[in-house]
Design a protein around this motif. Sequence first.
Motif, PDB file in Angstrom:
ATOM      1  N   MET A   1      65.364  17.911  67.247  1.00 49.38           N
ATOM      2  CA  MET A   1      63.964  18.178  66.930  1.00 49.38           C
ATOM      3  C   MET A   1      63.683  17.771  65.491  1.00 49.38           C
ATOM      4  O   MET A   1      64.476  17.961  64.603  1.00 49.38           O
ATOM      5  CB  MET A   1      63.680  19.663  67.135  1.00 49.38           C
ATOM      6  N   TRP A   2      62.530  17.175  65.278  1.00 50.15           N
ATOM      7  CA  TRP A   2      62.125  16.745  63.944  1.00 50.15           C
ATOM      8  C   TRP A   2      61.825  17.978  63.111  1.00 50.15           C
ATOM      9  O   TRP A   2      61.373  18.993  63.625  1.00 50.15           O
ATOM     10  CB  TRP A   2      60.886  15.862  64.063  1.00 50.15           C
ATOM     11  N   HIS A   3      62.083  17.877  61.802  1.00 46.70           N
ATOM     12  CA  HIS A   3      61.760  19.009  60.924  1.00 46.70           C
ATOM     13  C   HIS A   3      60.259  19.278  61.013  1.00 46.70           C
ATOM     14  O   HIS A   3      59.458  18.390  60.760  1.00 46.70           O
ATOM     15  CB  HIS A   3      62.114  18.680  59.468  1.00 46.70           C
ATOM     16  N   ALA A   4      59.906  20.497  61.358  1.00 51.10           N
ATOM     17  CA  ALA A   4      58.495  20.837  61.539  1.00 51.10           C
ATOM     18  C   ALA A   4      57.693  20.632  60.261  1.00 51.10           C
ATOM     19  O   ALA A   4      56.521  20.289  60.308  1.00 51.10           O
ATOM     20  CB  ALA A   4      58.368  22.275  62.021  1.00 51.10           C
ATOM     21  N   HIS A   5      58.313  20.797  59.109  1.00 54.10           N
ATOM     22  CA  HIS A   5      57.590  20.687  57.845  1.00 54.10           C
ATOM     23  C   HIS A   5      57.580  19.265  57.294  1.00 54.10           C
ATOM     24  O   HIS A   5      57.030  19.027  56.241  1.00 54.10           O
ATOM     25  CB  HIS A   5      58.228  21.625  56.814  1.00 54.10           C
ATOM     26  N   ALA A   6      58.191  18.331  58.015  1.00 58.38           N
ATOM     27  CA  ALA A   6      58.337  16.972  57.498  1.00 58.38           C
ATOM     28  C   ALA A   6      57.092  16.142  57.773  1.00 58.38           C
ATOM     29  O   ALA A   6      56.922  15.605  58.845  1.00 58.38           O
ATOM     30  CB  ALA A   6      59.559  16.305  58.105  1.00 58.38           C
ATOM     31  N   GLU A   7      56.237  16.093  56.802  1.00 57.27           N
ATOM     32  CA  GLU A   7      55.067  15.234  56.885  1.00 57.27           C
ATOM     33  C   GLU A   7      55.291  14.097  55.919  1.00 57.27           C
ATOM     34  O   GLU A   7      55.586  14.308  54.743  1.00 57.27           O
ATOM     35  CB  GLU A   7      53.800  16.002  56.539  1.00 57.27           C
ATOM     36  N   VAL A   8      55.176  12.881  56.416  1.00 57.32           N
ATOM     37  CA  VAL A   8      55.395  11.694  55.602  1.00 57.32           C
ATOM     38  C   VAL A   8      54.020  11.124  55.267  1.00 57.32           C
ATOM     39  O   VAL A   8      53.309  10.668  56.165  1.00 57.32           O
ATOM     40  CB  VAL A   8      56.262  10.666  56.356  1.00 57.32           C
ATOM     41  N   VAL A  13      54.322  10.801  62.217  1.00 58.38           N
ATOM     42  CA  VAL A  13      55.678  10.860  62.754  1.00 58.38           C
ATOM     43  C   VAL A  13      55.593  11.156  64.244  1.00 58.38           C
ATOM     44  O   VAL A  13      54.937  12.104  64.656  1.00 58.38           O
ATOM     45  CB  VAL A  13      56.519  11.929  62.023  1.00 58.38           C
ATOM     46  N   LEU A  14      56.269  10.320  65.041  1.00 59.48           N
ATOM     47  CA  LEU A  14      56.252  10.469  66.492  1.00 59.48           C
ATOM     48  C   LEU A  14      57.571  11.093  66.946  1.00 59.48           C
ATOM     49  O   LEU A  14      57.976  12.090  66.395  1.00 59.48           O
ATOM     50  CB  LEU A  14      55.984   9.110  67.144  1.00 59.48           C
ATOM     51  N   GLU A  15      58.236  10.479  67.900  1.00 57.05           N
ATOM     52  CA  GLU A  15      59.439  11.086  68.465  1.00 57.05           C
ATOM     53  C   GLU A  15      60.714  10.715  67.703  1.00 57.05           C
ATOM     54  O   GLU A  15      60.791   9.666  67.081  1.00 57.05           O
ATOM     55  CB  GLU A  15      59.601  10.704  69.935  1.00 57.05           C
ATOM     56  N   THR A  16      61.702  11.604  67.805  1.00 53.87           N
ATOM     57  CA  THR A  16      63.026  11.342  67.249  1.00 53.87           C
ATOM     58  C   THR A  16      63.694  10.274  68.101  1.00 53.87           C
ATOM     59  O   THR A  16      63.668  10.345  69.327  1.00 53.87           O
ATOM     60  CB  THR A  16      63.882  12.625  67.249  1.00 53.87           C
ATOM     61  N   VAL A  17      64.296   9.267  67.437  1.00 50.34           N
ATOM     62  CA  VAL A  17      64.966   8.187  68.169  1.00 50.34           C
ATOM     63  C   VAL A  17      66.468   8.171  67.924  1.00 50.34           C
ATOM     64  O   VAL A  17      67.197   7.459  68.599  1.00 50.34           O
ATOM     65  CB  VAL A  17      64.351   6.805  67.843  1.00 50.34           C
ATOM     66  N   GLY A  21      75.101  12.575  61.373  1.00 46.25           N
ATOM     67  CA  GLY A  21      75.584  13.708  60.607  1.00 46.25           C
ATOM     68  C   GLY A  21      74.744  14.018  59.385  1.00 46.25           C
ATOM     69  O   GLY A  21      74.628  15.169  58.976  1.00 46.25           O
ATOM     70  N   CYS A  22      74.128  13.000  58.792  1.00 42.07           N
ATOM     71  CA  CYS A  22      73.383  13.196  57.544  1.00 42.07           C
ATOM     72  C   CYS A  22      71.869  13.163  57.699  1.00 42.07           C
ATOM     73  O   CYS A  22      71.147  13.606  56.815  1.00 42.07           O
ATOM     74  CB  CYS A  22      73.791  12.131  56.535  1.00 42.07           C
ATOM     75  N   ALA A  23      71.376  12.589  58.799  1.00 46.28           N
ATOM     76  CA  ALA A  23      69.929  12.401  58.908  1.00 46.28           C
ATOM     77  C   ALA A  23      69.479  12.294  60.354  1.00 46.28           C
ATOM     78  O   ALA A  23      70.284  12.090  61.256  1.00 46.28           O
ATOM     79  CB  ALA A  23      69.515  11.140  58.150  1.00 46.28           C
ATOM     80  N   ARG A  24      68.178  12.420  60.516  1.00 44.95           N
ATOM     81  CA  ARG A  24      67.499  12.143  61.778  1.00 44.95           C
ATOM     82  C   ARG A  24      66.589  10.951  61.554  1.00 44.95           C
ATOM     83  O   ARG A  24      66.056  10.774  60.461  1.00 44.95           O
ATOM     84  CB  ARG A  24      66.650  13.336  62.204  1.00 44.95           C
ATOM     85  N   VAL A  25      66.393  10.175  62.612  1.00 42.81           N
ATOM     86  CA  VAL A  25      65.501   9.018  62.543  1.00 42.81           C
ATOM     87  C   VAL A  25      64.424   9.190  63.601  1.00 42.81           C
ATOM     88  O   VAL A  25      64.721   9.537  64.748  1.00 42.81           O
ATOM     89  CB  VAL A  25      66.271   7.696  62.770  1.00 42.81           C
TER      90      VAL A  25
END
Length: 120
Positions: A1-8, A13-17, A21-25
């Motif tokens: 799940m994408w960080h709920a507070h992560a607004e770029v 921001v759409l779906e996680t692809v 270990g260090c990050a989500r894309v």
Amino acid sequence: MWHAHAEVPGFEVLETVGEGGCARVARCVQASSGRAFDVKLARRADARARSRAWREADALRTLSARAPAAVPHFECAGEAGAHVYIVEELLRPLPGARVAAPAAAALVRGTLRALAAAHA
């Protein structure tokens, strides 16, 4: 799940692809142009993780400028809450794609030029 507070800023921001270990894309869309990009968001927000993510962003920015044909296009970097994000060109593999020998040789040459630029 994408960080709920992560607004770029400037991107939806759409779906996680992908996740590592260090990050989500996630896939994202630039509001001003409608172009699709990938956004990488560091999982941790501690000083060490933030420093590592900023070093990666700086390296991508430098390599993208030095070897634009060989390095994915770097768009921007910033912070979403306490997490560092990096926005870059949307790249997707072609399932089952085969590369002919001359094209493969050109890819290798481009990779070697990028490595040379990275170590310049």
